[in-house]
Design a protein around this motif. Structure first.
Motif, PDB file in Angstrom:
ATOM      1  N   TRP A 101       8.299  11.661  20.230  1.00  0.00           N
ATOM      2  CA  TRP A 101       8.804  12.248  21.480  1.00  0.00           C
ATOM      3  C   TRP A 101       8.886  11.186  22.576  1.00  0.00           C
ATOM      4  N   SER A 102       7.839  10.383  22.692  1.00  0.00           N
ATOM      5  CA  SER A 102       7.830   9.323  23.702  1.00  0.00           C
ATOM      6  C   SER A 102       8.960   8.331  23.452  1.00  0.00           C
TER       7      SER A 102
ATOM      8  N   SER B 133      12.289   9.827  24.541  1.00  0.00           N
ATOM      9  CA  SER B 133      12.370   9.924  26.004  1.00  0.00           C
ATOM     10  C   SER B 133      12.657   8.571  26.631  1.00  0.00           C
TER      11      SER B 133
ATOM     12  N   THR C 235       3.985  13.136  18.847  1.00  0.00           N
ATOM     13  CA  THR C 235       4.052  12.801  20.280  1.00  0.00           C
ATOM     14  C   THR C 235       4.567  11.384  20.488  1.00  0.00           C
TER      15      THR C 235
ATOM     16  N   SER D 262       2.610  12.158  25.203  1.00  0.00           N
ATOM     17  CA  SER D 262       1.989  11.110  24.398  1.00  0.00           C
ATOM     18  C   SER D 262       0.524  10.927  24.774  1.00  0.00           C
TER      19      SER D 262
ATOM     20  N   ASP E  80       6.376   2.625  19.984  1.00  0.00           N
ATOM     21  CA  ASP E  80       6.118   4.045  19.734  1.00  0.00           C
ATOM     22  C   ASP E  80       6.431   4.424  18.289  1.00  0.00           C
TER      23      ASP E  80
ATOM     24  N   GLY F 289       7.850  12.048  28.633  1.00  0.00           N
ATOM     25  CA  GLY F 289       7.543  11.419  27.360  1.00  0.00           C
ATOM     26  C   GLY F 289       6.112  10.932  27.306  1.00  0.00           C
ATOM     27  N   GLN F 290       5.672  10.296  28.387  1.00  0.00           N
ATOM     28  CA  GLN F 290       4.316   9.753  28.387  1.00  0.00           C
ATOM     29  C   GLN F 290       3.246  10.833  28.513  1.00  0.00           C
TER      30      GLN F 290
END
Length: 423
Positions: free
Chosen positions: A181-182, A185, A178, A22, A82, A18-19
């Motif tokens: 997404w992070s 996750s 992104t 990102s 996030d 995830g990161q």
């Protein structure tokens, strides 16, 4: 423990995948913003206002972020932060899609994004030691640093291609995606930290974090060192950009310098996985002594090739130090105060860098660039390495963490080990 073995641990895999994406996405926003502002007829003044708004919000929110990351489960803070940043990036995309947005709107959105980031990072620091067993913390920190350095190389390259071919709106939209997404996750990570059962005022909890710093000589000297070091960093980053563009070959030279630093970060991360001395903190500060080679290279030999080599070596030392410092924080600070200690660390660093940015103009007007860079190198060497004289730094050993005060059953290291066993 290799990166491949670490990624077999479910929680660690979710966190870093995830990161990593990102971090790549983080490169899209500044490039897209610069292009969009310039194409709309703006320039340095507008970008400066936006940057100042973002920095102000980060400084205002950092200590609050540390308090709330220690009060609540850090993964929840990260998810909310996030989603806020995703919404802000998406709003920026819509604003440019509809026309030329006012500067006040862009500055406000930048402040929202940066403020949310100030809540995110202390929570990230708090969650990291929970996703692996205590004896694997340095491996995990090194792997995270390795991936972050790789993202810092790949991100600008991808961002430049996307913005050049699809426009700034696509760049902002990619950054927003992104962040989503992070958030997803992190939400799937199983490791949990216990909530604080007793709360006082925000001010009292901020002071409690400062008291924890003062309790350890290795910790407060490290933060004083960071403040001194980052004043010089503020001078260095400006002079590197100006000198590379003016004297070394323009934007291409600057790109090569940044890429060399990124490669050095990757090397430093790999070394930190392979070399794990028992007195890691001591050797971390010794490794930081390599970084002054980078500014010194601008004074001598002054050639692009020499600067690239020294930049690589310098950043390898810097990344080795970062891994050692992160591991020391995780081992030496009770987990229920870790985020607040990290927030003080961030605040000191982010306050020192703008001070250096302000000093670079008057200094460079009075002295030639080579002399200033040599002075920066000497300052960084002294500022970065004087903590080796401190007994607590020399005596600090890995795995010496004090346990968190009154940990809740099933959290902390016990939960982390259970998560590893289940993965």
């Amino acid at each position: 423990m290799s990166i491949r073995e670490l990624t077999s641990v479910r929680d660690f895999r979710l966190l870093v995948t995830g990161q990593a994406l990102s971090w790549v996405g983080d490169a899209f926003h500044p490039i897209a913003l610069s292009v969009a502002i310039v194409l709309a007829g703006g320039g340095a003044a507008e970008l400066g206002v936006i940057a100042a708004s973002a920095m102000g919000a980060r400084l205002l929110c950092t200590l609050l972020g540390g308090v709330w990351a220690d009060r609540l489960a850090p993964h929840r803070i990260m998810v909310v932060a996030d989603l806020v940043r995703a919404a802000s990036a998406a709003a920026t995309a819509v604003a440019f899609l509809l026309g030329d947005p006012p500067l006040a709107l862009l500055a406000s959105l930048a402040a929202v994004t940066s403020g949310a980031g100030a809540f995110f990072f202390p929570a990230f620091v708090s969650l990291r030691p929970l996703v692996v067993a205590a004896e694997r913390r340095q491996d995990a920190n090194a792997a995270i640093s390795f991936l972050q350095s790789a993202a810092q190389i790949a991100g600008p390259l991808l961002a430049g291609l996307v913005v050049a071919h699809a426009g700034s709106v696509a760049g902002f939209a990619t950054n927003a995606a992104t962040f989503v997404w992070s958030a997803v996750s992190v939400a799937l990570v199983r490791a949990r930290a216990g909530r604080r059962t007793e709360r006082t005022s925000v001010r009292a909890e901020i002071v409690e974090g400062l008291a924890e710093i003062r309790r350890h000589d290795w910790l407060w000297t490290g933060l004083v060192s960071a403040g001194m070091f980052h004043v010089a960093t503020g001078v260095l980053v400006v002079l590197v950009e100006v000198t590379a563009v003016r004297d070394l070959g323009g934007a291409k030279a600057l790109g090569l310098v940044v890429a060399a630093q990124g490669v050095g970060g990757i090397v430093g991360g790999l070394l930190a996985m392979r070399l794990q001395p028992r007195r890691m903190l001591l050797w971390a500060f010794v490794a930081l002594g390599l970084f002054p080679l980078f500014p010194l290279a601008f004074a001598w030999p002054g050639s692009l090739a020499g600067i690239l080599v020294c930049g690589l070596v310098a950043n390898a030392g810097l990344m080795f130090f970062a891994v050692g410092w992160d591991t020391a924080l995780q081992d030496g600070v009770p987990h229920d105060r870790l985020a607040r200690v990290a927030s003080w660390d961030i605040l000191i660093s982010f306050s020192a860098i703008p001070l250096g940015n302000l000093l670079v103009g008057p200094i460079s007007d009075r002295f030639p660039t080579g002399a200033v860079m040599a002075g920066v190198a000497v300052w960084m060497l002294v500022a970065g390495c004087w903590p080796v004289l401190v007994r607590g730094v020399r005596d600090f050993v890995r795995g010496g963490a004090a346990p968190s005060a009154a940990p809740a059953p099933g959290v902390g290291e016990a939960q982390s080990s259970a998560a590893i066993a289940a993965s």
